[in-house]
Design an enzyme around this catalytic site. Structure first.
Site, PDB file in Angstrom:
ATOM      1  N   ALA A  21       0.851  -1.119  -0.028  1.00  0.00           N
ATOM      2  CA  ALA A  21       0.044   0.125   0.049  1.00  0.00           C
ATOM      3  C   ALA A  21       0.926   1.402   0.072  1.00  0.00           C
ATOM      4  CB  ALA A  21      -0.915   0.067   1.104  1.00  0.00           C
ATOM      5  N   GLY A  63       0.505  -5.004   0.762  1.00  0.00           N
ATOM      6  CA  GLY A  63      -0.784  -5.032  -0.188  1.00  0.00           C
ATOM      7  C   GLY A  63      -0.314  -5.765  -1.392  1.00  0.00           C
ATOM      8  N   GLU A  73      -0.653  -9.403  -0.781  1.00  0.00           N
ATOM      9  CA  GLU A  73      -2.129  -9.557  -0.619  1.00  0.00           C
ATOM     10  C   GLU A  73      -2.809  -9.630  -1.778  1.00  0.00           C
ATOM     11  OE1 GLU A  73      -2.285  -6.405   2.406  1.00  0.00           O
ATOM     12  OE2 GLU A  73      -3.301  -7.822   3.712  1.00  0.00           O
ATOM     13  N   GLU A  90       4.161  -5.421   7.751  1.00  0.00           N
ATOM     14  CA  GLU A  90       3.026  -4.293   8.275  1.00  0.00           C
ATOM     15  C   GLU A  90       3.661  -3.910   9.808  1.00  0.00           C
ATOM     16  OE1 GLU A  90       2.219  -6.455   6.083  1.00  0.00           O
ATOM     17  OE2 GLU A  90       0.689  -5.243   4.674  1.00  0.00           O
TER      18      GLU A  90
END
Ligand code: COA
Length: 261
Positions: free
Chosen positions: A70, A115, A118, A138
């Protein structure tokens, strides 16, 4: 048919109906900012309505990264409610990929972090380049994976290894990702897209509704309703023309010609 255009995604459709979606922010290692997420969401909607798209190949621009996570620059203003909203939004978009009527294959070129890991995990299949690197870093940022990573990683590689990777934020190289089943295959040098496309073509040769139903059955494995759902989906398929064709072709010792109905 005209292909949609995006600022952060490159789109290409070939004669087999394979749509190659390339996340295209190479200067930021294809980090998922709000614009990328929104455009990805729009691209998914387009895929779901465009019948000429049979399967999707998802990759990143440049040689260094699939997606480095992200966009951390957008995290500075997050608070309790906007943080939860962002997580829910990422989850929903990735869920739409997982639930897609088309098979999605991730071609992982380089870093797939946060992300990015993911996103690759939401795809149905994953091929890696030799420089593929997975990680959910994270906790190093005071966060946890928020786009489904804490849910999908344990399902894909087992809770024990997922716990280790998420709690330490350790990066896993391509060979290890292959060994633990996160990657289905490693591509030879320079042949990532070709290898991913071949895998997708192998899936596209099969009966499309059966492939779709198989995805749905597998996604609900481990749930109380998993077995009855499997039986119901199996029953549904017995009503399809492709089922009749598959059986006839086998008995007549020829290749089936599936029409997707
Ligand atoms: N969000 C925003 N920007 C990112 C990013 C991310 N997740 N990952 C990389 N970038 C940006 C860098 O800030 C840099 O931008 P700049 O040139 O304007 O400074 C550019 O992409 C190149 O990255 P850089 O760090 O210089 O490359 P590197 O080869 O030295 O390191 C990584 C590569 C992937 C190890 C490193 O970029 C990194 O750790 N990224 C963050 C990974 C992460 O924590 N992801 C989870 C987010 S929840």
């Amino acid at each position: 048919m005209t292909l949609p255009t995006f600022k952060t995604l490159l789109v290409d459709l070939d004669d087999h109906g394979i749509l190659t979606l390339t996340l295209n922010r190479p200067d930021k290692l294809n980090a998922l900012n709000a614009e990328v997420l929104n455009e990805l969401d729009q691209a998914i909607s387009w895929v779901e309505t465009e019948t000429s798209v049979k399967g999707v190949l998802l990759t990143g621009s440049g040689e260094k990264a699939f997606v480095a996570g992200a966009d951390i620059a957008e995290f500075t203003t997050l608070d309790r409610s906007s943080g939860e909203r962002l997580s829910k939004k990422g989850q929903d978009i990735l869920m739409r990929i997982e639930q897609s009527t088309c098979p999605w294959v991730a071609a992982v070129n380089g870093f797939a972090l946060g992300g990015g890991a993911e996103l690759a995990m939401a795809c149905h299949l994953r091929i890696g380049a030799s420089n593929a690197v997975f990680g959910l870093p994270e906790v190093s940022l005071g966060l946890i994976p928020g786009y489904g990573g804490t849910q999908r990683l344990p399902l894909l590689i087992g809770r024990s290894k997922a716990m280790e990777l998420i709690l330490t934020g350790r990066q896993m190289k391509a060979e290890e990702a292959l060994q633990c089943g996160l990657l289905h295959a490693l591509a030879e040098e320079g042949k990532l897209l070709e290898t991913a496309e071949q895998l997708l073509l192998n899936v596209l040769k099969k009966a499309p509704i059966a492939v779709r139903h198989a995805v749905q059955a597998i996604l609900h494995s481990g749930e109380e309703t998993g077995y009855p759902r499997e039986a119901s989906l199996f029953g549904d398929l017995c009503q399809t023309d492709d089922f009749k064709e598959g059986i006839e072709a086998f008995l007549q010792k020829r290749k089936p010609e599936f029409k997707g109905n």
